[in-house]
Scaffold this active site. Structure first.
Site, PDB file in Angstrom:
ATOM      1  CB  SER A 128      -0.915   0.021   1.219  1.00  0.00           C
ATOM      2  OG  SER A 128      -1.658   1.231   1.226  1.00  0.00           O
ATOM      3  CE  LYS A 182      -2.995  -2.365  -0.361  1.00  0.00           C
ATOM      4  NZ  LYS A 182      -3.975  -2.073  -1.343  1.00  0.00           N
ATOM      5  CG  HIS A 185      -4.889  -0.897   3.759  1.00  0.00           C
ATOM      6  ND1 HIS A 185      -5.142  -0.308   2.540  1.00  0.00           N
ATOM      7  CD2 HIS A 185      -4.139  -0.016   4.449  1.00  0.00           C
ATOM      8  CE1 HIS A 185      -4.547   0.882   2.501  1.00  0.00           C
ATOM      9  NE2 HIS A 185      -3.929   1.086   3.643  1.00  0.00           N
ATOM     10  CG  ASN A 186      -7.303  -1.484  -0.612  1.00  0.00           C
ATOM     11  OD1 ASN A 186      -6.294  -1.298   0.057  1.00  0.00           O
ATOM     12  ND2 ASN A 186      -7.280  -1.476  -1.928  1.00  0.00           N
ATOM     13  CD  GLU A 189      -7.623   3.142   0.153  1.00  0.00           C
ATOM     14  OE1 GLU A 189      -6.548   2.598   0.454  1.00  0.00           O
ATOM     15  OE2 GLU A 189      -8.010   3.243  -1.029  1.00  0.00           O
TER      16      GLU A 189
HETATM   17  C1  6PG Z   1      -3.247   1.494  -1.553  1.00  0.00           C
HETATM   18  C2  6PG Z   1      -4.567   1.678  -2.244  1.00  0.00           C
HETATM   19  C3  6PG Z   1      -4.535   1.108  -3.615  1.00  0.00           C
HETATM   20  C4  6PG Z   1      -5.789   1.151  -4.437  1.00  0.00           C
HETATM   21  C5  6PG Z   1      -6.640   2.342  -4.410  1.00  0.00           C
HETATM   22  C6  6PG Z   1      -7.787   2.267  -5.359  1.00  0.00           C
HETATM   23  O1  6PG Z   1      -3.293   0.864  -0.505  1.00  0.00           O
HETATM   24  O2  6PG Z   1      -2.220   1.984  -2.010  1.00  0.00           O
HETATM   25  O3  6PG Z   1      -5.558   1.030  -1.542  1.00  0.00           O
HETATM   26  O4  6PG Z   1      -4.176  -0.226  -3.481  1.00  0.00           O
HETATM   27  O5  6PG Z   1      -5.392   1.051  -5.753  1.00  0.00           O
HETATM   28  O6  6PG Z   1      -6.830   2.988  -3.275  1.00  0.00           O
HETATM   29  O7  6PG Z   1      -8.960   1.899  -4.832  1.00  0.00           O
HETATM   30  P1  6PG Z   1     -10.313   2.223  -5.602  1.00  0.00           P
HETATM   31  O8  6PG Z   1      -9.974   2.528  -7.025  1.00  0.00           O
HETATM   32  O9  6PG Z   1     -11.126   1.007  -5.469  1.00  0.00           O
HETATM   33  O10 6PG Z   1     -10.855   3.420  -4.905  1.00  0.00           O
END
Ligand code: 6PG
Length: 476
Positions: A128, A182, A185-186, A189
């Protein structure tokens, strides 16, 4: 072979990861399906470290010291399988393939099992931090065997973000554990972004602040307990003015949020594992709803409430209450995320260290935040709490935030400003602490129409009431 590690797939993430490795003194073999990309990398960045360019897969494999460490940085799905199929016949037992893409953990489990049969290590690794992170220090979440971590770990730790002298990289657990974590994590996010977006919306539409003023408020919040990368960049986005129109940037962006799928995966696996992650789910749904242009258009004329103006003093007070609601909702979203990690860990026997996940998310990744120190502490000291919400310090935070939190949700509801993240978080909090839930009634309904049986509070066993007859109770 003389290269310690190889990177295949030199789009921006792969290229930056290779450069990061080279900058840290490792000799890095580089390979791409289209060889021109490999040449470009060496031409542009060759002076940053030791690269060994390879035109073919054979040449790439031959340039690696044994056991070989190959990092695959291609699109998740079929392209990953294609690369694996290409390399496997060229490898020998003990060699390692690390997939640094956003793969689904079920795919990673499948690939790991298939490669294990051939004596190869397959390491599904969450990375990430986007392009910048890959170059300057990402948060790294490798799964796979312990043995593979012994060989890969030191290299990965050397290029990861560092917080208080500790690398943001740790072995998460076997097979798909790294990609699972991971994924969560998303999901978190998504939830965090949604909550911040709701806070912005309330500050704008209820408190009446302009984006530039909200940017200042967020900068202020970023000095406190909400200190995080996402709050910081939100302030920057809100402060940005569109060059063409002179309008706030946020006003010229189409209000339809897109997604690549990891948030959806998080909710899907939470449903499968029976973990209520309502905060994450609402965030995924909110993005989905925003994209339904036709549906929104059709509903635009539906009536909303009358809108009283807020007094400016009240606006300042309201902004403070929104900070509290945001913080409380954030605790809930993270509590749900950790619940999911715990459930995945139990289901698949991964034995994930919950404190260590918090530790390696303190730097490098998108959700990096001061807040994660608290989560690390909560899961690192003594017996782990059943939920983050009951950890002594977080429980204190919730206790002092709850009135403001309720007020903000009530106000949003009254004024017709959707706050699904804030309200779902509060509903979760209230449901967990409820003495009795109306689930008892649902059990009654199920028993009535389908004889699905129920359990009683005062006796062991399953029961069924003869609803259509004399309503007497039978053992189910
Ligand atoms: C990271 C992010 C990454 C991801 C985006 C896109 O941890 O660096 O999570 O992996 O590509 O955040 O997510 P979306 O396009 O689904 O918003």
């Amino acid at each position: 072979g003389q290269a310690q590690i190889g990177v295949t797939g030199l789009a921006v993430m792969g290229r930056n990861l290779a450069r990061n490795l080279a900058r840290h003194g490792h000799t890095v073999a580089v390979h791409n399906r289209t060889a021109s990309r490999t040449r470009e990398l060496v031409k542009e960045f060759g002076d940053e470290g030791a690269f060994v360019p390879a035109e073919s897969a054979e040449e790439f494999v031959a340039s690696l010291e044994r056991p070989r460490r190959i990092v695959v940085m291609v699109k998740a799905g079929a392209p990953t399988d294609a690369v694996i199929d290409e390399f496997v016949p060229l490898l020998e037992p003990g060699d390692m393939i690390m997939d640094g893409g956003n793969a689904h953990y079920e795919d990673t489990r499948r690939r790991e099992a298939a490669l294990r049969e051939r004596g190869l290590h397959f390491v599904g690794c969450g990375i990430s931090g986007g392009e910048e992170g890959a170059l300057h220090g990402p948060s790294i979440m490798p799964g796979g065997s312990r043995e593979s971590y012994e060989a890969l770990g030191p290299l990965l730790e050397s290029i990861a973000a560092q917080v208080d002298g500790e690398p943001c990289c740790a072995h998460i657990g076997p097979d798909g554990a790294g990609h699972f974590v991971k994924m969560v994590h998303n999901g978190i996010e998504y939830a965090d972004m949604q909550l911040i977006a709701e806070a912005y919306d309330l500050l704008r539409r209820v408190a009446g602040y302009e984006p530039a003023r909200i940017a200042e408020i967020f900068r202020g919040w970023n000095e406190g307990r909400l200190d995080s990368y996402l709050i910081e960049i939100t302030a920057q986005v809100l402060a940005h003015t569109d060059a063409d129109t002179g309008k706030p940037f946020v006003d010229v962006v189409l209000d339809q949020a897109e997604q690549k799928g990891t948030g959806r995966w998080t909710v899907q696996s939470a449903l499968d594992l029976g973990v209520p992650v309502s905060g994450i789910a609402e965030a995924v749904f909110a993005r989905g709803l925003s994209g339904h242009a036709r549906l929104r258009e059709a509903a635009r004329a539906l009536p909303g409430p009358e809108r009283p103006e807020l007094h400016p003093d009240d606006a300042a007070r309201f902004a403070d209450q929104v900070e509290q609601a945001l913080y409380a909702s954030k605790i809930v979203a993270y509590a749900q995320g950790w619940q999911l990690i715990q459930a995945g860990s139990e289901e698949y026997g991964w034995d994930i260290d919950l404190a260590s996940v918090a530790a390696i998310w303190r730097g490098g990744c998108i959700i990096r935040a001061r807040f994660l120190n608290g989560i690390r502490r909560a899961f690192g000291e003594g017996e782990a709490p059943v939920t983050l919400l009951t950890d002594e310090l977080f429980a204190d935070d919730l206790r002092s935030a709850q009135n403001a939190w309720r007020h903000v949700v009530a106000r949003a509801t009254e004024l017709g400003v959707p706050a699904p993240g804030f309200s779902a978080a509060l509903a979760y909090y209230d449901a967990l602490r409820a003495e009795r839930l109306p689930a008892a009634l649902i059990q009654g309904q199920r028993d009535f129409f389908g004889a699905h049986t129920y359990r009683r509070v005062d006796r062991e066993g399953d029961f069924h009431t003869l609803w259509g007859e004399d309503r007497s109770e039978r053992r189910g």
